[in-house]
Design a protein around this motif. Structure first.
Motif, PDB file in Angstrom:
ATOM      1  N   LYS A  92      36.368  45.902 -16.632  1.00  0.00           N
ATOM      2  CA  LYS A  92      36.915  46.455 -17.865  1.00  0.00           C
ATOM      3  C   LYS A  92      38.416  46.198 -18.037  1.00  0.00           C
ATOM      4  CE  LYS A  92      33.043  48.180 -19.385  1.00  0.00           C
ATOM      5  NZ  LYS A  92      32.398  47.596 -20.588  1.00  0.00           N
ATOM      6  N   ALA A  93      38.968  45.255 -17.288  1.00  0.00           N
ATOM      7  CA  ALA A  93      40.365  44.876 -17.523  1.00  0.00           C
ATOM      8  C   ALA A  93      40.511  44.387 -18.962  1.00  0.00           C
ATOM      9  CB  ALA A  93      40.782  43.783 -16.543  1.00  0.00           C
ATOM     10  N   ALA A  94      41.667  44.614 -19.557  1.00  0.00           N
ATOM     11  CA  ALA A  94      41.904  44.209 -20.948  1.00  0.00           C
ATOM     12  C   ALA A  94      42.008  42.694 -21.025  1.00  0.00           C
ATOM     13  CB  ALA A  94      43.182  44.853 -21.472  1.00  0.00           C
ATOM     14  N   ARG A  95      41.020  42.059 -21.629  1.00  0.00           N
ATOM     15  CA  ARG A  95      40.995  40.597 -21.656  1.00  0.00           C
ATOM     16  C   ARG A  95      42.154  40.026 -22.465  1.00  0.00           C
ATOM     17  NH1 ARG A  95      35.686  38.616 -23.849  1.00  0.00           N
ATOM     18  NH2 ARG A  95      34.961  40.732 -24.129  1.00  0.00           N
ATOM     19  N   HIS A  96      42.531  40.715 -23.528  1.00  0.00           N
ATOM     20  CA  HIS A  96      43.650  40.231 -24.346  1.00  0.00           C
ATOM     21  C   HIS A  96      44.942  40.214 -23.518  1.00  0.00           C
ATOM     22  CE1 HIS A  96      45.671  39.446 -28.220  1.00  0.00           C
ATOM     23  NE2 HIS A  96      46.658  40.156 -27.706  1.00  0.00           N
ATOM     24  N   ASN A  97      45.202  41.300 -22.816  1.00  0.00           N
ATOM     25  CA  ASN A  97      46.423  41.359 -22.017  1.00  0.00           C
ATOM     26  C   ASN A  97      46.357  40.418 -20.820  1.00  0.00           C
ATOM     27  OD1 ASN A  97      47.547  43.170 -23.764  1.00  0.00           O
ATOM     28  ND2 ASN A  97      47.033  44.976 -22.554  1.00  0.00           N
ATOM     29  N   LEU A  98      45.176  40.260 -20.230  1.00  0.00           N
ATOM     30  CA  LEU A  98      45.035  39.303 -19.132  1.00  0.00           C
ATOM     31  C   LEU A  98      45.393  37.893 -19.589  1.00  0.00           C
ATOM     32  CD1 LEU A  98      41.829  40.336 -17.143  1.00  0.00           C
ATOM     33  CD2 LEU A  98      44.158  40.136 -16.254  1.00  0.00           C
ATOM     34  N   ASN A  99      45.094  37.576 -20.843  1.00  0.00           N
ATOM     35  CA  ASN A  99      45.464  36.257 -21.346  1.00  0.00           C
ATOM     36  C   ASN A  99      46.981  36.102 -21.400  1.00  0.00           C
ATOM     37  OD1 ASN A  99      44.743  33.656 -22.342  1.00  0.00           O
ATOM     38  ND2 ASN A  99      45.221  34.323 -24.416  1.00  0.00           N
ATOM     39  N   TYR A 100      47.698  37.168 -21.805  1.00  0.00           N
ATOM     40  CA  TYR A 100      49.168  37.126 -21.741  1.00  0.00           C
ATOM     41  C   TYR A 100      49.632  36.856 -20.311  1.00  0.00           C
ATOM     42  CZ  TYR A 100      49.527  39.572 -26.332  1.00  0.00           C
ATOM     43  OH  TYR A 100      49.458  39.942 -27.652  1.00  0.00           O
ATOM     44  N   TRP A 101      49.093  37.647 -19.372  1.00  0.00           N
ATOM     45  CA  TRP A 101      49.608  37.645 -17.999  1.00  0.00           C
ATOM     46  C   TRP A 101      49.209  36.401 -17.214  1.00  0.00           C
ATOM     47  CZ3 TRP A 101      47.467  43.200 -18.037  1.00  0.00           C
ATOM     48  CH2 TRP A 101      48.375  44.051 -18.658  1.00  0.00           C
ATOM     49  N   THR A 102      48.242  35.651 -17.719  1.00  0.00           N
ATOM     50  CA  THR A 102      47.895  34.386 -17.076  1.00  0.00           C
ATOM     51  C   THR A 102      48.416  33.191 -17.884  1.00  0.00           C
ATOM     52  OG1 THR A 102      45.699  34.495 -18.102  1.00  0.00           O
ATOM     53  CG2 THR A 102      45.883  35.265 -15.823  1.00  0.00           C
ATOM     54  N   PHE A 103      49.425  33.458 -18.708  1.00  0.00           N
ATOM     55  CA  PHE A 103      50.138  32.417 -19.457  1.00  0.00           C
ATOM     56  C   PHE A 103      49.214  31.691 -20.417  1.00  0.00           C
ATOM     57  CE2 PHE A 103      53.441  28.864 -19.560  1.00  0.00           C
ATOM     58  CZ  PHE A 103      54.439  29.680 -20.064  1.00  0.00           C
ATOM     59  N   GLY A 104      48.284  32.475 -21.019  1.00  0.00           N
ATOM     60  CA  GLY A 104      47.441  31.925 -22.064  1.00  0.00           C
ATOM     61  C   GLY A 104      48.211  31.783 -23.363  1.00  0.00           C
ATOM     62  N   ALA A 132      38.863  28.268 -30.609  1.00  0.00           N
ATOM     63  CA  ALA A 132      38.264  29.570 -30.934  1.00  0.00           C
ATOM     64  C   ALA A 132      39.071  30.698 -30.311  1.00  0.00           C
ATOM     65  CB  ALA A 132      36.825  29.620 -30.431  1.00  0.00           C
ATOM     66  N   LEU A 133      39.028  31.871 -30.944  1.00  0.00           N
ATOM     67  CA  LEU A 133      39.716  33.059 -30.436  1.00  0.00           C
ATOM     68  C   LEU A 133      38.853  33.765 -29.391  1.00  0.00           C
ATOM     69  CD1 LEU A 133      41.090  34.627 -33.748  1.00  0.00           C
ATOM     70  CD2 LEU A 133      42.392  33.341 -32.022  1.00  0.00           C
ATOM     71  N   THR A 134      39.462  34.070 -28.251  1.00  0.00           N
ATOM     72  CA  THR A 134      38.759  34.850 -27.222  1.00  0.00           C
ATOM     73  C   THR A 134      39.035  36.347 -27.353  1.00  0.00           C
ATOM     74  OG1 THR A 134      40.588  34.571 -25.655  1.00  0.00           O
ATOM     75  CG2 THR A 134      38.833  32.924 -25.603  1.00  0.00           C
ATOM     76  N   SER A 135      40.129  36.714 -28.046  1.00  0.00           N
ATOM     77  CA  SER A 135      40.432  38.137 -28.243  1.00  0.00           C
ATOM     78  C   SER A 135      41.342  38.300 -29.447  1.00  0.00           C
ATOM     79  CB  SER A 135      41.099  38.748 -27.002  1.00  0.00           C
ATOM     80  OG  SER A 135      42.379  38.182 -26.778  1.00  0.00           O
ATOM     81  N   ILE A 136      41.277  39.487 -30.032  1.00  0.00           N
ATOM     82  CA  ILE A 136      42.177  39.905 -31.118  1.00  0.00           C
ATOM     83  C   ILE A 136      42.702  41.283 -30.754  1.00  0.00           C
ATOM     84  CG2 ILE A 136      42.350  40.516 -33.564  1.00  0.00           C
ATOM     85  CD1 ILE A 136      40.062  38.589 -34.130  1.00  0.00           C
ATOM     86  N   PHE A 137      43.973  41.513 -31.010  1.00  0.00           N
ATOM     87  CA  PHE A 137      44.566  42.819 -30.716  1.00  0.00           C
ATOM     88  C   PHE A 137      45.358  43.275 -31.932  1.00  0.00           C
ATOM     89  CE2 PHE A 137      47.284  46.038 -28.970  1.00  0.00           C
ATOM     90  CZ  PHE A 137      46.622  46.540 -27.860  1.00  0.00           C
ATOM     91  N   PHE A 138      44.967  44.429 -32.486  1.00  0.00           N
ATOM     92  CA  PHE A 138      45.731  45.073 -33.553  1.00  0.00           C
ATOM     93  C   PHE A 138      46.729  46.026 -32.912  1.00  0.00           C
ATOM     94  CE2 PHE A 138      41.753  44.002 -35.721  1.00  0.00           C
ATOM     95  CZ  PHE A 138      42.171  43.582 -36.972  1.00  0.00           C
ATOM     96  N   GLY A 139      48.024  45.703 -33.012  1.00  0.00           N
ATOM     97  CA  GLY A 139      49.047  46.557 -32.425  1.00  0.00           C
ATOM     98  C   GLY A 139      50.027  47.033 -33.475  1.00  0.00           C
ATOM     99  N   PRO A 188      44.952  26.450 -22.648  1.00  0.00           N
ATOM    100  CA  PRO A 188      44.465  27.747 -22.178  1.00  0.00           C
ATOM    101  C   PRO A 188      43.674  28.483 -23.253  1.00  0.00           C
ATOM    102  CG  PRO A 188      46.776  27.907 -22.782  1.00  0.00           C
ATOM    103  CD  PRO A 188      46.387  26.461 -22.966  1.00  0.00           C
ATOM    104  N   PRO A 189      43.068  29.618 -22.901  1.00  0.00           N
ATOM    105  CA  PRO A 189      42.410  30.446 -23.907  1.00  0.00           C
ATOM    106  C   PRO A 189      43.391  30.851 -25.013  1.00  0.00           C
ATOM    107  CG  PRO A 189      41.869  31.204 -21.698  1.00  0.00           C
ATOM    108  CD  PRO A 189      42.960  30.202 -21.541  1.00  0.00           C
ATOM    109  N   LEU A 190      42.851  31.138 -26.181  1.00  0.00           N
ATOM    110  CA  LEU A 190      43.668  31.479 -27.348  1.00  0.00           C
ATOM    111  C   LEU A 190      43.316  32.878 -27.852  1.00  0.00           C
ATOM    112  CD1 LEU A 190      45.684  30.508 -29.590  1.00  0.00           C
ATOM    113  CD2 LEU A 190      43.666  29.759 -30.872  1.00  0.00           C
ATOM    114  N   SER A 191      44.348  33.703 -28.041  1.00  0.00           N
ATOM    115  CA  SER A 191      44.197  35.055 -28.576  1.00  0.00           C
ATOM    116  C   SER A 191      44.962  35.174 -29.894  1.00  0.00           C
ATOM    117  CB  SER A 191      44.738  36.089 -27.579  1.00  0.00           C
ATOM    118  OG  SER A 191      44.003  36.085 -26.379  1.00  0.00           O
ATOM    119  N   LEU A 192      44.718  36.264 -30.591  1.00  0.00           N
ATOM    120  CA  LEU A 192      45.434  36.560 -31.833  1.00  0.00           C
ATOM    121  C   LEU A 192      45.973  37.983 -31.763  1.00  0.00           C
ATOM    122  CD1 LEU A 192      46.242  36.038 -34.841  1.00  0.00           C
ATOM    123  CD2 LEU A 192      43.964  36.878 -35.481  1.00  0.00           C
ATOM    124  N   TYR A 193      47.285  38.117 -31.978  1.00  0.00           N
ATOM    125  CA  TYR A 193      47.902  39.443 -32.090  1.00  0.00           C
ATOM    126  C   TYR A 193      48.230  39.682 -33.557  1.00  0.00           C
ATOM    127  CZ  TYR A 193      51.189  43.282 -31.888  1.00  0.00           C
ATOM    128  OH  TYR A 193      51.814  44.487 -32.113  1.00  0.00           O
TER     129      TYR A 193
END
Length: 392
Positions: A259-271, A71-78, A18-23
């Motif tokens: 404008k849905a949050a792509r980073h969070n969508l990756n969580y919710w679609t089991f990315g 490759a990273l599709t999103s980064i989220f600073f939390g 699946p797509p890959l994000s970075l938190y």
């Protein structure tokens, strides 16, 4: 549950990486809020920016072997409050991340910020670094509610924060807003929403305050609205948001088109997502279909201790856990997901949970559509009851 089938590896019909994000977790706040159960800690007079950035990059370096050149599709600073960090520190961090792992051309990079930490020059610098989305933690615009929540800003500062975000070049930003606050009426909740909408955010996270263990509110509970008031607030607020062009796409997320949050969508679609920083969590798949969750050491002092490991634990998900793990995320989405996504994300056939699915459909909690996995309106309202059907 049926006996465990053989997972499909990448390249076979079914499973796909699946797509890959970075938190990235920044654990410090100006002040700990009484409702907050996140891994956040009151900042001292001198933030260890340089040492923490060094630790984050070392943490990421240790994780690179698990991501197979993706490759990273999103980064989220939390956090915490990431906007406490200077643009110089975040710039060095982002540069170091990009040196280690490729960025997708359209990468979404989000920074959480609180109105009490907004500085125009700093936020313009953030935008120049490539951070292209802000999430502003407003919670309320009303003084009594902000005091009750222990927030460090006032309503005027929250409005100015939105103005400064736009002036700094952020044309995509979220506002976090709570409802069901101590002694809150329907009018109070709707007034907060109207003020937020007037600021023109592209996205609103509007969620109910819950009292969690290990918080001040858990030990000293405030007076909360009655259940019928909470229900009325929810219905009236959703109607207002829809009328103003904010489509609900997740339990507590509303956005303008596209404008849905792509980073969070990756969580919710089991990315997949890497997690670096004190207490950060990760979920990763490998080409053979193995899916694991891991987490980092929680206390900042331990995370910064170069003699200690960043990793605090890891476990592989068992085959019979995957239906629940997948649906726990996907069913938060108002439209759910295509049924085939289950096989793409897990390498398992849909027959893995066919009996539980049929039972949930019969009870009116899951839409009867072979091509989609989506909760009914009742299933969305009673999501925990729906998910019980899929427990291993």
């Amino acid at each position: 549950m049926p006996s465990s089938p053989q997972r499909l590896s990448q390249g076979e019909t079914g499973f796909q990486l699946p797509p890959l994000s970075l938190y990235i977790h920044i654990p410090w706040c100006v002040k700990k809020c009484p409702y907050c159960d996140f891994n956040s800690h009151t900042a001292g007079p001198n933030l260890p920016e340089d040492a923490y950035v060094d630790a984050l990059l070392a943490d990421l370096q240790a994780d690179l072997e698990h991501v197979h050149g993706r490759a990273l599709t999103s980064i989220f600073f939390g956090g915490g409050t990431p906007s406490l960090f200077s643009a110089k520190a975040l710039g060095r961090l982002l540069e170091g991340v990009e040196q280690r792992i490729a960025f997708a051309p359209d990468i979404e990079i989000t920074l959480e910020a609180n109105p009490g930490t907004f500085e125009q020059a700093k936020f313009r610098d953030y935008r120049h670094l490539g951070i292209n989305r802000l999430s502003i933690g407003v919670q309320s615009f009303q003084a009594p509610k902000l005091i009750a929540l222990g927030r460090i800003h006032n309503g005027d500062e929250a409005v100015r924060a939105a103005d400064m975000a736009r002036a700094a070049g952020f044309d995509n930003f979220n506002m976090d807003l709570m409802h069901g606050l101590p002694d809150q009426s329907i009018d109070d909740a709707l007034n907060d929403l109207r003020i937020a909408i007037a600021q023109g955010p592209t996205h609103l996270s509007w969620y109910q305050l819950t009292v969690e263990p290990n918080t001040v509110f858990w030990n000293q509970p405030p007076v909360m609205p009655e259940d019928d008031v909470l229900w009325d607030i929810q219905e009236a607020g959703q109607a207002l948001l829809a009328a103003e062009g904010y489509a609900q796409y997740e339990v507590s997320a509303y956005a303008h088109a596209g404008k849905a949050a792509r980073h969070n969508l990756n969580y919710w679609t089991f990315g997949d997502f890497l997690g670096i920083g004190a207490g950060a969590h990760a979920k990763l798949s490998n080409p053979n279909g193995r899916i694991s969750r891991s987490w980092k050491t929680r206390l900042p002092k331990d995370y910064l201790d170069t003699r200690k490991r960043f990793s605090a634990g890891e476990r592989a998900l068992e085959v019979d856990e995957l239906p629940f793990e997948f649906l726990m995320n996907v069913l938060r989405l108002t439209d759910g997901a295509a049924s085939e996504l289950f096989t793409q994300r897990t390498g398992l056939p849909l027959t893995q949970f066919a009996a539980a699915r049929a039972d949930a459909e019969q009870r009116g909690l899951l839409i009867s559509d072979p091509s989609r996995l989506s909760a009914t309106r009742e299933g969305q309202l009673f999501l925990n009851d729906l998910l019980q059907h899929f427990l291993p």
